[in-house]
Design an enzyme around this catalytic site. Sequence first.
Site, short mmCIF file in Angstrom:
data_model
loop_
_atom_site.label_atom_id
_atom_site.label_comp_id
_atom_site.label_asym_id
_atom_site.label_seq_id
_atom_site.Cartn_x
_atom_site.Cartn_y
_atom_site.Cartn_z
N ASP A 107 0.81 -1.23 0.13
CA ASP A 107 -0.04 -0.06 0.15
C ASP A 107 0.92 1.22 0.09
O ASP A 107 1.35 1.42 1.06
CB ASP A 107 -0.79 -0.01 1.26
CG ASP A 107 -1.91 1.12 1.38
OD1 ASP A 107 -2.09 1.93 0.31
OD2 ASP A 107 -2.35 1.49 2.60
N ASP A 288 -2.06 5.83 -5.10
CA ASP A 288 -2.15 4.80 -4.05
C ASP A 288 -2.51 3.56 -4.41
O ASP A 288 -3.73 3.34 -4.84
CB ASP A 288 -3.29 5.66 -3.22
CG ASP A 288 -3.95 4.60 -1.86
OD1 ASP A 288 -3.03 3.66 -1.77
OD2 ASP A 288 -4.75 4.97 -1.32
#
Length: 362
Positions: A107, A288
């Site tokens: 992430d 992201d």
Amino acid sequence: MISWHCRHAVCSGLSKREASLSPPAHLCHPSLARIPLRRMKSLRHRLEEQGLLEASPNMLPSRVGSKFFSGLTSGVTTEPLENIMDAEYIGAISIGTPPQQFLVLFDTGSSDLWVPSVDCSSPACVGHERFDPRLSATHRATGQPVSIQYGTGSMSGVLAYDTVHVSPAPVNNQAISLSKKEPGSFLTHHAFDGILGLAFPSIASSGAVPVFDNMMSQGLLAEDLFSIYLSSRTGSFVMLGGMDSSCFSGRLRWIPLSAETYWQIAVDRIIMRGRVVACPRGCQAVVDSGTMLLAGPPRDIATIQHHIGASEYPSSQDLVLLPGGFESITISSEFWILGQVFLRQYYSVFDRAHRRVGMSLS
């Protein structure tokens, strides 16, 4: 863990079997290793079997904006990733001595590493691998409480230190958050056990040093950068310490960071059907890999183009198989989140040494 034999390149039109087992030829090195993909049922199939697929948008609520506004060895490691429900990519790491293996979401929108603890009895923990510190000779407990909030879920637990393997060489004395509570249903139905954050130390909830920063300081990387290749099929990976030029066409276009918290960049304007529909005077965006969708202020979105610097970066919601590829977020300023819908179209390089992101069509 298996060692590669130098023969083929992953992104060069090989068969699925060859692509999953073979490295890029130009990256071969005696100590280069690749953790293989683990085959499992997708999130789509898991929900379908339980009769929950149609209800999944409500059952698994997404509030991606809160993730960002809650408070406002060869030195090259290739980590294969698996596409779950065409919107989730996970890879294997191990923690402790001897190692205990976990599947994690890589992430770029967070900085902490966490996995479930054997002390967690939440339904989300029970259905996943749980770390047992009593079985690790290198474990060091701290008793420090930690709580991490994401856009679609949260965890709370304790901070500890142990050896982490994301490459042939171990990352020593790495901070790990061990969850004791994972409330709600979001994490229950996903294939990943935990999350490995690849953003900057300044946003680590635990205040500890992230994995990638420790890899840099311990000299485990050929270069202080990592790259991500997301595919709707097979062959997705995150590469720590290098990039694979066979996975993209043309040259990388570099975008300087506007903040060293998330991987945040400046966007000049956003165009839909040839007309500026957002950011007429510029805005900010975060790249992201941990967010499924493309998110921004409320819009009637179809196919849009992000103008970043002198370059155009198109993105279409048609590329996502979930119901809709765009989610609106309500905040005080215009802010966009470029999630997996966007990233599947580009080979992305995250360069810590030069504070920039590089992108090229994959």
